[in-house]
Design a protein around this motif. Structure first.
Motif, short mmCIF file in Angstrom:
data_model
loop_
_atom_site.label_atom_id
_atom_site.label_comp_id
_atom_site.label_asym_id
_atom_site.label_seq_id
_atom_site.Cartn_x
_atom_site.Cartn_y
_atom_site.Cartn_z
N LYS A 11 0.83 -1.21 0.00
CA LYS A 11 0.00 0.00 0.00
C LYS A 11 0.86 1.27 0.00
O LYS A 11 0.45 2.30 -0.55
N ALA A 63 -4.63 -0.69 -9.19
CA ALA A 63 -5.84 -1.10 -8.47
C ALA A 63 -5.55 -2.26 -7.53
O ALA A 63 -6.06 -2.30 -6.40
N LYS A 66 -3.73 -0.90 -4.49
CA LYS A 66 -4.63 -0.09 -3.67
C LYS A 66 -5.58 -0.95 -2.84
O LYS A 66 -5.94 -0.61 -1.71
N HIS A 67 -5.99 -2.11 -3.43
CA HIS A 67 -6.98 -2.97 -2.76
C HIS A 67 -6.36 -4.30 -2.35
O HIS A 67 -7.06 -5.30 -2.26
N ASP A 69 -5.51 -5.47 0.37
CA ASP A 69 -6.08 -6.05 1.58
C ASP A 69 -7.53 -6.47 1.39
O ASP A 69 -8.16 -7.02 2.30
N ASN A 70 -8.07 -6.23 0.18
CA ASN A 70 -9.45 -6.63 -0.13
C ASN A 70 -9.59 -6.80 -1.64
O ASN A 70 -10.22 -5.99 -2.32
N ALA A 73 -12.72 -6.43 -3.93
CA ALA A 73 -13.22 -5.15 -4.43
C ALA A 73 -12.97 -4.98 -5.92
O ALA A 73 -13.67 -4.22 -6.59
N ILE A 74 -11.94 -5.66 -6.43
CA ILE A 74 -11.64 -5.53 -7.87
C ILE A 74 -12.00 -6.81 -8.62
O ILE A 74 -11.54 -7.02 -9.74
#
Length: 407
Positions: A11, A63, A66-67, A69-70, A73-74
């Protein structure tokens, strides 16, 4: 699973990727093709030259970071890319090659800023991301092969019929050379066509939307001849199809794929907006809506340079004639004298918000659009200005995904 420390490191690189992402992916592709020139048989050379593939990958990497940890989401973006990978024939064994060259490109571009700790964290993150792609794509390969009429890889089809749709667009009706059945598809999906072009060292693969309704004994693709304009070269595959692919010719194609599909569970009004050859997936949707949704208001809008460039107009008009819930509208950027004489269009110039508001009863509708990127950006801006809900706006890029948010 990634450790909390690795997630924190990944991140922390997001701002760096935002600045240097395209430089990294440009160097990545150069390295990968130097080390593995056989992959030039899979990747689209034109998208490489135009920088579209590099930008799309940079956005995907950004992307993912950025995500990290999840990653759920993408997931929609992952599935969209996975469909293209399955259609092109990208396999699990390609991912280590990508990872090795991507990490090396990060080191080259960032230099001393790419510490061992950062590269180590990215190596672990890439492993997690690659495993996600490999798993999703394995399911897609299995589904493509095991479905009724399905197959693995590329299959030989013959051109049963070729029809001139406009001055620049021809339709090709494809039937399997082995005489067996073909897989069905969802309206909006595409197939990949693999071609060996005389004088070209590498195989070329291009994806074309299916432009007819599913459930027929053939696939139809409607292909625009992409001539050279300004700094852009002519389309090699589209030119070869137009020049050499006659009735009886054989093409190798992959099973249908794609995420840009019609939501048949939503019964609100639907608006289909096509620019130029971008009308092809929408034409498949219109054909299905004509028969399956008689109570659903359908507005079909097509923009073209003029009547000589306007493809598939007779089919759309015939569907509208037979099905009163369909309304069709044409917008010509540069109408000819004959267009004006025949009054064969509804608007001159470009599709804009005031015109859309004059022909569409409400923004509470499902919007699908496809076409050249500047066209799609204009449509997207208009719908957002009108206040259409983000979840009701769906679109398809021909080629690598981009962003419609920029000016």
């Amino acid at each position: 699973m990634l450790s909390a420390k690795n997630i924190e490191i990944i991140k922390s690189t997001v701002p760096v990727l935002e600045v240097h992402g395209t430089a990294i992916t440009t160097r990545f592709y150069a390295r990968m093709f130097e080390n593995h020139p056989e992959l030039l048989n899979i990747f689209n050379h034109a998208n490489q030259k135009q920088g579209r593939q590099q930008t799309a990958l940079a956005n995907a990497v950004y992307a993912a970071a950025k995500h990290i940890d999840n990653l759920g989401a993408i997931l929609p973006v992952v599935k969209q890319i996975a469909h293209k990978h399955r259609s092109l024939g990208i396999k699990a064994e390609h991912y280590p090659i990508v990872g090795q060259n991507l990490l090396a490109a990060i080191q080259e571009v960032l230099g001393d800023a790419a510490t061992e700790e950062i590269i180590g964290a990215w190596a672990k993150a890439y492993g997690v991301i690659a495993d996600a792609f490999i798993g999703i794509e394995a399911d897609m390969y299995r589904e493509a092969e095991q479905q009724e009429g399905g197959w693995s890889g590329f299959r030989a089809f013959k051109i049963a019929k070729r029809v001139k749709e406009s001055d620049v667009i021809d339709s090709f009706y494809l039937v399997p050379s082995d005489g067996k059945g073909i897989a069905s598809y969802l309206p909006g999906q595409y197939i990949s066509v693999k071609m060996d072009i005389p004088g070209e060292k590498n195989t070329h693969i291009r994806q074309y939307s299916l432009s007819d309704a599913p459930g027929k004994p053939y696939y139809r693709i409607s292909v625009k001849r992409e001539d050279a304009i300004q700094s852009l070269p002519a389309g090699k595959v589209s030119s070869d199809l137009h020049d050499r692919a006659g009735e009886g010719s054989e093409l190798w194609i992959s099973a249908p794929a794609g995420e840009f599909t019609l939501n048949t569970e939503d019964h609100r009004p639907i608006v289909l907006i096509g620019g130029g050859i971008g009308v092809t997936p929408l034409m498949s949707m219109l054909s299905v809506l004509a028969e399956s949704s008689p109570g659903r208001r359908v507005t079909f809008i097509q923009a073209a340079r003029n009547g000589e460039w306007h493809a598939l107009k007779p089919q759309a008009e015939e569907l509208a004639r037979r099905h009163p819930h369909i309304q069709t509208y044409w917008c010509y950027e540069q109408p000819t004298a004959r267009d004006r004489e025949l009054q064969g269009y509804h608007k001159e110039g470009f599709v804009d918000l005031p015109w859309l508001q004059s022909i569409i009863p409400s923004k509470d509708a499902c919007f699908y659009f496809c076409g050249p990127v500047p066209f799609m950006k204009a449509i997207y801006r208009s719908l957002k200005e009108w206040g259409a809900a983000e979840q009701d706006i769906r679109y398809e890029f021909f080629g690598p995904a981009g962003s419609l948010e920029t000016a």
